[in-house]
Write a protein that holds these residues in place. Sequence first.
Motif, short mmCIF file in Angstrom:
data_model
loop_
_atom_site.label_atom_id
_atom_site.label_comp_id
_atom_site.label_asym_id
_atom_site.label_seq_id
_atom_site.Cartn_x
_atom_site.Cartn_y
_atom_site.Cartn_z
N ILE A 1 0.83 -1.21 0.00
CA ILE A 1 0.00 0.00 0.00
C ILE A 1 0.86 1.25 0.00
CG2 ILE A 1 -1.59 1.34 1.43
CD1 ILE A 1 -2.88 -1.29 2.27
N VAL A 2 1.86 1.28 0.87
CA VAL A 2 2.75 2.45 0.94
C VAL A 2 3.52 2.61 -0.37
CG1 VAL A 2 4.75 3.45 2.12
CG2 VAL A 2 2.96 2.28 3.44
N LEU A 3 4.07 1.50 -0.86
CA LEU A 3 4.86 1.53 -2.08
C LEU A 3 4.04 2.00 -3.28
CD1 LEU A 3 7.47 0.72 -3.67
CD2 LEU A 3 6.42 -1.52 -3.95
N ARG A 4 2.85 1.44 -3.45
CA ARG A 4 2.02 1.81 -4.60
C ARG A 4 1.62 3.28 -4.53
NH1 ARG A 4 -0.10 -2.73 -7.49
NH2 ARG A 4 1.35 -4.44 -7.05
N THR A 5 1.32 3.77 -3.33
CA THR A 5 0.93 5.17 -3.19
C THR A 5 2.04 6.09 -3.67
OG1 THR A 5 -0.49 4.64 -1.30
CG2 THR A 5 0.16 6.94 -1.57
N VAL A 6 3.27 5.82 -3.22
CA VAL A 6 4.41 6.64 -3.63
C VAL A 6 4.64 6.55 -5.14
CG1 VAL A 6 6.91 6.93 -3.41
CG2 VAL A 6 5.52 6.47 -1.38
N MET A 7 4.60 5.33 -5.67
CA MET A 7 4.88 5.13 -7.10
C MET A 7 3.79 5.75 -7.98
SD MET A 7 6.44 1.24 -7.19
CE MET A 7 6.84 1.34 -8.93
N ILE A 8 2.53 5.69 -7.54
CA ILE A 8 1.44 6.25 -8.34
C ILE A 8 1.53 7.76 -8.41
CG2 ILE A 8 -1.05 6.65 -8.31
CD1 ILE A 8 -1.34 3.70 -7.43
N PHE A 9 1.78 8.40 -7.27
CA PHE A 9 1.91 9.86 -7.30
C PHE A 9 3.14 10.27 -8.11
CE2 PHE A 9 -0.97 9.91 -3.56
CZ PHE A 9 -1.88 10.81 -4.06
N GLY A 10 4.22 9.50 -7.99
CA GLY A 10 5.40 9.79 -8.80
C GLY A 10 5.13 9.60 -10.28
N GLY A 11 4.42 8.51 -10.61
CA GLY A 11 4.08 8.25 -12.00
C GLY A 11 3.14 9.30 -12.57
N SER A 12 2.16 9.73 -11.76
CA SER A 12 1.23 10.78 -12.21
C SER A 12 1.97 12.08 -12.50
CB SER A 12 0.15 11.01 -11.16
OG SER A 12 -0.64 9.86 -10.97
N TRP A 13 2.94 12.40 -11.65
CA TRP A 13 3.72 13.62 -11.88
C TRP A 13 4.53 13.51 -13.18
CZ3 TRP A 13 8.95 14.65 -12.32
CH2 TRP A 13 9.32 15.99 -12.32
N LEU A 14 5.14 12.34 -13.41
CA LEU A 14 5.92 12.13 -14.62
C LEU A 14 5.05 12.25 -15.87
CD1 LEU A 14 8.25 9.15 -13.64
CD2 LEU A 14 8.94 11.51 -14.11
N VAL A 15 3.85 11.66 -15.82
CA VAL A 15 2.95 11.72 -16.98
C VAL A 15 2.52 13.15 -17.25
CG1 VAL A 15 0.66 11.05 -17.81
CG2 VAL A 15 2.15 9.34 -16.75
#
Length: 318
Positions: free
Chosen positions: A123-137
């Motif tokens: 849960i923690v990992l996915r949250t960080v990666m999703i916000f990071g991925g959204s910023w990159l996109v």
Amino acid sequence: MNSVGNPWLWGSFAVIVAIMLAVDLLLQGKRGQQTMTMKSAACWSLVWVSLALLFNAGFWWYLNGTLGREVADQQALAFLTGYLIEKALAVDNVFVWLMLFGYFAIPASLQRRVLVYGVLGAIVLRTVMIFGGSWLVTQFHWILYVFGAFLLFTGIKMALAKEDDAVLGEKPLVRWLRKHLRMTDELDGEKFFTYRNGVRFATPLLLVLILVELSDVIFAVDSIPAIFAVTTDPFIVLTSNLFAILGLRAMYFLLANVAEKFSLLKYGLAVILVFIGAKMLMMDIYHIPVAVSLGVVGGILAVTLLLNVWVNKRAART
């Protein structure tokens, strides 16, 4: 980042996740070292799926009243498609957990604690990666093509890869961890660490936990780009992803005794990844509607399961 999520929606989602985690982890944890029965795992899996669908219904109702029917239909469909994709890909993650527990001979009674930490870490990992991925996109739209190419490659690789858990202990990472961790060869209940003559040693359960968390990193690299093919809205990406993850522990115990009956599933997941990767690569040439994506993903899973049933019946007759 453009998103339909507002403080009220984010707050509601956070409360739901907190309550369900408390119910799942605290109440279930009272059983100590007892494992989930097949019936209990099936009931909990139904609860998690029902909760995700109820959340989506409430999400649609809220958007329908604030932004209109068209937006509500589009966003709720995106959530459902993303949830189905993430749930399907999570099954492969569960199979890896089964392989790890089997290779290191972790009895079912001692798997609970690893699964609890595994889900929380995911849960923690996915949250960080999703916000990071959204910023990159948002900053670099072209990265969607990179995601698409990666998913296409991953799907082909998954279809062609041969499973061989016999050599797991020879993997460089496992050898490195064994070399750098002061580790015993015996388990000590659910403990990750034990003491011998006043010296602290790691138990094999800690090694399994590390590998479980790393396996989720690997699967997150596949699954998170996959949902960006459906929507780049961080609220929908995160909520659909986490709802799929929250039921992983129940899904694990549900599939633990029937994993061998789903031998063709990895090929269905490979086809899904190839489809999603192709969709991302051609997004500026032809946009595949979300409803079509949902139908294709659902159809691939249905065909795969039906083929598995046919193969299993044929094998039983021979």
